[in-house]
Write a protein that holds these residues in place. Sequence first.
Motif: not given
Length: 465
Positions: A31, A35, A255
């Motif tokens: 992820r 991202l 992030r």
Amino acid sequence: MSAQQIDAFVAGMDADRRKSVHASTKVTHERRTALLREWFKDADALRKRAGAIKQHLLENLDHYLPAAEEKLIANGAKVHWTSDAADACETVRKIMEERGARRMVKAKTMVSEEIGLTPFLEKHGMEALETDLGEFIVQIDGDHPSHIVRPIIHKNRREIARSFEQHGLGAYDDDPQVITRRARAHLRRKFLEADVSLSGANFLSAESGRLVVVTNEGNSRFCMAAAPCHIVLVGIEKLVPRDSDLGLFLNLLARSATAQPLTVYTEFITGPRGEGRPDGPEELHVVFVDNGRSEILAGDCREILRCIRCGACMNVCPVYRQASGHAYRSVYPGPLGAVLSPLLAGERFPELADLPKASSLCGACNEVCPVDIPLPDLLLRLRDRGYREGAAQAKAGTPSLGAWAWLATHPGAWRAALSAANAGRFVSMDWIPIPALRAWTRTRTLPMPAGGKFRRWLASRKEAS
Ligand code: SF4
């Protein structure tokens, strides 16, 4: 050759636990990558920039630390400098003692784990309660966090429900919503009863003295809203030079840590309650913790102090994914811990000298690190140090290179070995008399030896010159 401790840990590990650590770290890593790609054209350039800013800060810490202190004092905070874990714990205890405080609520802070604050305060008859859900669960279980961002990555909901039942937090129910509701009800009461609250700081701006704390549960906000006195424990390396750097670091931290564009709660603490600041604690203490960082700064692994504790290197590390955090026998696991823990251990370095070997040196940790720490290089430097200092842990589980060294320093034997390797091209692997090697080559193809062309080429050049 005795086995490495980390191998022994993995051998005894529960298979389900390994699977869930592997699955969860893999998903977070994927992820995070998606991202970063989605939001930034050149995420690599950003992390290099962040790394350069932190490196600049480290090289000028003697300028930035006093600058931050001046701003903090001007903002109304009380500043304390502490040299080691004992000094830091005692400083916190004294702050509490002076206020007649007995009950502390804590937002997640790795430094407090590092210095062993909770057991220290408990020894002195004070309560220090974790309010981050994962840390709270670890605390009531008498366990240790196994990831710096997700402390209960090694636990499943059934284990948590059992432990809630055991500690009087309700009958067994493993529905995550029920678990969360019960923890919330319990902690709300504790927030209101607390005399003092404590958190770490993800960043501290030297320009303004602004402290930044990020959480996903809002518990640090509850801590500060309810308790009249707040203490911030901060490692001396947690500074950034300017307020304007915070945008870059907050973007990278969220992030990298949890694959979120931004952490749910980002708090900027400028000072205690006062004119123009109607909310917050009446008293704010900032305790700077050295605890070995100055020595690291003076050594050849200082880049590790750039770390912003995102955990991305753990999520991508093939060793961490198999072993989980407890295998590292220290507060900081994964590639970060394999470097930082032996360094922070000071004189106890030999006890943790095996940790730098807990790596395949694939380089993935360096590629994901938001501050571009050259982790594989640092691991190699520490392996070398372990060998040079003769640490038994550095040698455990490592095959001796003596035979290789002898061969490489005896040209005749070396040439004979090369010829034998050449001849080996025509021998079937099934004839190899070593079962383990036979099994290994059954699913792999060895590259063919080049046939001594380099030596012939070198000899011909010598003749020509
Ligand atoms: S070393 Fe880098 S990737 Fe690992 S926790 Fe620190 S900042 Fe994150």
